[in-house]
Design a protein around this motif. Structure first.
Motif, short mmCIF file in Angstrom:
data_model
loop_
_atom_site.label_atom_id
_atom_site.label_comp_id
_atom_site.label_asym_id
_atom_site.label_seq_id
_atom_site.Cartn_x
_atom_site.Cartn_y
_atom_site.Cartn_z
N LEU A 1 0.84 -1.20 0.00
CA LEU A 1 0.00 0.00 0.00
C LEU A 1 0.88 1.25 0.00
N ILE B 1 2.49 1.72 -3.40
CA ILE B 1 1.51 2.27 -4.34
C ILE B 1 1.26 3.75 -4.06
N ILE C 1 1.22 11.86 -9.56
CA ILE C 1 0.31 13.01 -9.58
C ILE C 1 1.11 14.32 -9.56
N ALA D 1 1.87 -0.37 -12.86
CA ALA D 1 2.16 -0.67 -11.46
C ALA D 1 0.93 -0.39 -10.60
N LEU D 2 0.27 0.75 -10.87
CA LEU D 2 -0.94 1.09 -10.11
C LEU D 2 -2.05 0.08 -10.39
N GLY E 1 -1.47 -2.78 -8.30
CA GLY E 1 -1.89 -2.50 -6.92
C GLY E 1 -3.38 -2.72 -6.77
N GLU F 1 -8.51 -0.26 1.07
CA GLU F 1 -7.71 0.95 0.93
C GLU F 1 -6.72 0.83 -0.21
N LEU F 2 -6.09 -0.35 -0.33
CA LEU F 2 -5.14 -0.58 -1.43
C LEU F 2 -5.85 -0.41 -2.77
N LEU G 1 -6.94 3.45 -3.16
CA LEU G 1 -5.83 4.37 -3.37
C LEU G 1 -5.32 4.28 -4.81
N SER G 2 -5.17 3.05 -5.32
CA SER G 2 -4.71 2.91 -6.70
C SER G 2 -5.72 3.49 -7.66
N VAL H 1 -5.72 7.39 -8.07
CA VAL H 1 -4.66 7.92 -8.93
C VAL H 1 -4.96 7.61 -10.39
#
Lengths: 166, 504
Positions: free
Chosen positions: A148, A151, A159, B121-122, B125, B147-148, B151-152, B155
């Motif tokens: 996590l 990432i 960003i 990569a995201l 995730g 959350e993982l 969060l990815s 973005v």
């Protein structure tokens, strides 16, 4: 009400009042300083719960690290310091109704529920037990938190980066 | 925990380990390659495929990994490896492969090819978060995986930064997401305070005890549903959906509408079935512990979700936004199937999800191809496209007819099983509402076809020609949509073999 309760309410009050000022203050530097007290109050609550390690981490990471970074960020980019943040309120009546209901329900729940409790023990240092369960029982969660964070780093860098012109 | 049980646990999470390794490989390869990053998407596909093969090979085995809780007779872990999880993992991985294929041909993603390593990569995730989520049976693990995943996706929703709308989508998604996951965490903390455990199996056995405060539990479950409802974009947690779906890169929109919704549904099924069912009757209906009325909540959510989704879709002129509302409506049908609280209902959800993935991905892909050429997703720019590009036109007809749920397409079979499950549960009133909703949805899906075939092209309309690669990818989605509409027995059989939940 014994001494323990008095200290608890003091810390809770400190957290709540400073949190209120963080949100309502128009000057971002002032907000950041009030955040200091919020985070500190939470660290105090951790101490009262016997979570010594968590309290120290809270002070070291949040107060010592993140907040200082935040302040530096604000001060270095001097454009931000002069911006007064818009802190208006819209839809105040529906919001008040919803929050009132929510708070009422919450308060009645907190008072009436029979919570699972554990009798207070003389606090031991928690870091040993915490470290042990993090790499045995909760190792999966620990590893996933690692990913996590990776990432989060990749995402933040992605960003923040300015788009290159081709 | 001793070494043997750790070994055992690691064996059960092999797919997740392989995914993590490929995540690192993608990051490292991205660092090594300077400017030519064409190989990375293929590497990503390879990773998903390898993981998929491992999931298939262990589909019929089951067991607990990372044993943390035990009662006098049984031991429970925080990660359940079982056929239901395997099904959703396969679905998520196949959708991911399609999405990577989409990105290879997408012009939006080509414009940011220098950052494509981060993009994949995201994505890894996100997939890892979903894979853990569909197997998690511990509230802490559920929260961390969620959350993982979130969060990815925050973005990725704003990844291209080509237009202001991209950043707006990411910011909106994040604000709504943070609030709902905060509410969910608060709900989890109340459940922990009530029961003293975070393991769903132990929560189940404690809920059967006498001293549970029902009002408090109601409050906690509603808060947890805020987190789940956000993921499956159920009304009233849907406000982010149209804006995010419209603003995000179209490949990510398609991904969010299928994969992350699937993960949310897997979580919902697991929480209800493990946490709140006392036993499954011989007729397949679940007997709930009488502490929380899931049926009422789910029926209410489902009626609101499908009605609002369908009615709002009627007024949309932007195709991406229309598909966003249509995906809200489809979530409503899926919640309805779950509201039957029966094994047939779960079978219907799984079948519907396979077909929904095919047709929704296909529809988004066509919108993407057309937007890449004409730069617009507006319905007026589809005027006369059916004649100038017949391949895309015919494919879109098949996919939209399937989304409505008319024979001879897969969507019909999905709706058929769904309605059978609902009627079996004797929920006649809601069944009628759902059918009426389907009729409403006919209007806005066919409106697109009207623009493509019955409206004359204006002079500014460009002709759109799909490239060979795009045609192949599209055929991979359209042909099964037709095929499964006629020959669906293998899918049904496969699904029925995948509904076992560990320890229920």
């Amino acid at each position: 009400m014994d001494l323990y309760d008095i200290i608890f309410y003091l810390f809770a009050l400190l957290t709540l009042v400073s949190a209120y000022f963080v949100v309502t203050n128009k000057n971002i530097v002032h907000s950041a300083f009030f955040l200091l007290f919020t985070l500190f109050g939470i660290a105090g609550l951790y101490v009262l719960l016997g979570a010594d390690f968590l309290a120290v981490v809270q002070i070291m990471v949040y107060v010592g690290g993140i907040l200082i970074l935040l302040l530096f960020g604000v001060m270095i980019t001097n454009k931000i310091t002069n911006v007064s943040i818009k802190t208006g309120t819209i839809h105040i009546i529906p919001a008040a109704i919803v929050i009132g209901l929510f708070a009422g329900a919450l308060a009645s729940i907190m008072v009436k529920t029979q919570w699972q409790t554990e009798s207070a023990k003389i606090p031991f240092t928690t870091s040993y037990a915490l470290g042990k369960s993090l790499i045995t029982e909760y190792v999966l969660i620990f590893e996933i938190l690692g990913i996590l964070l990776l990432i989060a780093l990749i995402g933040a860098a992605s960003i923040a980066r300015r788009e290159e012109k081709e | 925990m001793d070494l043997t049980s750790l070994n055992n646990s690691l064996r059960l999470i092999t797919p997740e380990i392989i995914l993590s390794i490929f995540l690192v490989i993608v990051v490292v390869v991205d660092l090594i390659l300077k400017s030519n990053k064409k190989v990375i998407p293929y590497l990503a596909v390879l990773g998903f495929a390898v993981t998929g093969i491992v999931v298939i090979s262990s589909l019929d085995s089951s067991g607990f990994a990372f044993i943390t809780a035990s009662t006098s007779s049984k031991q429970f872990g925080m990660f359940a490896h079982d056929p239901l999880g395997g099904f959703f993992k396969l679905l998520i991985l196949s959708v991911s492969i399609f999405i990577v294929l989409f990105t290879i041909t997408s012009s939006e993603i080509k414009q940011i090819h220098l950052r494509s390593g981060e993009f994949y990569a995201l994505m890894y995730g996100m997939v890892l978060g979903m894979m853990v989520l569909v197997s998690a049976v511990d509230l802490i693990l559920i929260y961390v995986a969620l959350e993982l995943l979130s969060l990815s996706s925050y973005v990725l929703a704003g990844f291209t930064k080509l237009r202001d709308r991209n950043s707006e989508a990411a910011l909106k998604y994040m604000i709504y997401g943070v609030v709902s996951s905060g509410l969910m965490l608060f709900g989890i903390s109340i459940v922990y305070g009530l029961t003293g455990t975070t393991n769903l199996y132990l929560i189940n056995s404690l809920l059967q005890g006498p001293q549970i405060n029902i009002l408090t539990l109601l409050f906690a479950v509603l808060l947890i549903m805020a987190g789940v409802g956000f993921k499956i974009s159920a009304v009233p947690f849907h406000f982010w959906t149209p804006d995010v779906y419209e603003g995000a890169p179209i490949t990510i929109t398609a991904y969010l509408s299928v994969a992350s919704k699937a993960a949310g549904f897997a979580l919902l099924i697991r929480v209800i079935q493990i946490g709140f069912v006392s036993f499954v009757g011989s007729d397949g209906f679940w007997n709930l512990i009488p502490v929380f009325d899931w049926k009422a909540l789910l029926v209410l959510l489902s009626v609101l979700t499908m009605t609002l989704g369908n009615l709002s879709a009627l007024w949309q002129n932007n195709l991406k936004r229309m598909l966003a509302y249509s995906s809200i409506a489809h979530a409503g049908y899926l919640i309805l199937a779950l509201a039957t609280l029966s094994t047939q209902g779960v079978v219907a959800v799984l079948i519907y999800f396979i077909f929904y993935a095919l047709m929704n991905l296909g529809a988004f892909y066509i919108v993407m191809i057309i937007a890449d050429r004409t730069g617009s997703e507006d319905i007026d720019d589809y005027d006369g496209l059916g004649y100038t590009s017949s391949f895309l036109g015919v494919s879109l007809i098949i996919l939209l007819v399937s989304l409505v749920g008319l024979p001879p397409t897969a969507g019909f079979i999905g709706k058929l099983y769904l309605f059978i499950a609902v009627l079996d549960a004797e929920m006649y009133v809601v069944a009628v509402i759902a059918v009426l909703n389907t009729v409403v949805s006919l209007y806005y899906y066919l409106r697109v076809l009207k623009h493509m075939y019955l409206t004359k092209a204006s002079d500014s309309t460009q002709s759109v020609r799909a490239s060979g690669g795009e045609k192949i990818i599209l055929l991979l989605l359209v042909v099964p949509t037709l095929l499964f509409g006629i020959y669906f027995q293998p899918i049904v059989d496969f699904t029925k073999s995948c509904i076992t939940v560990l320890g229920v």
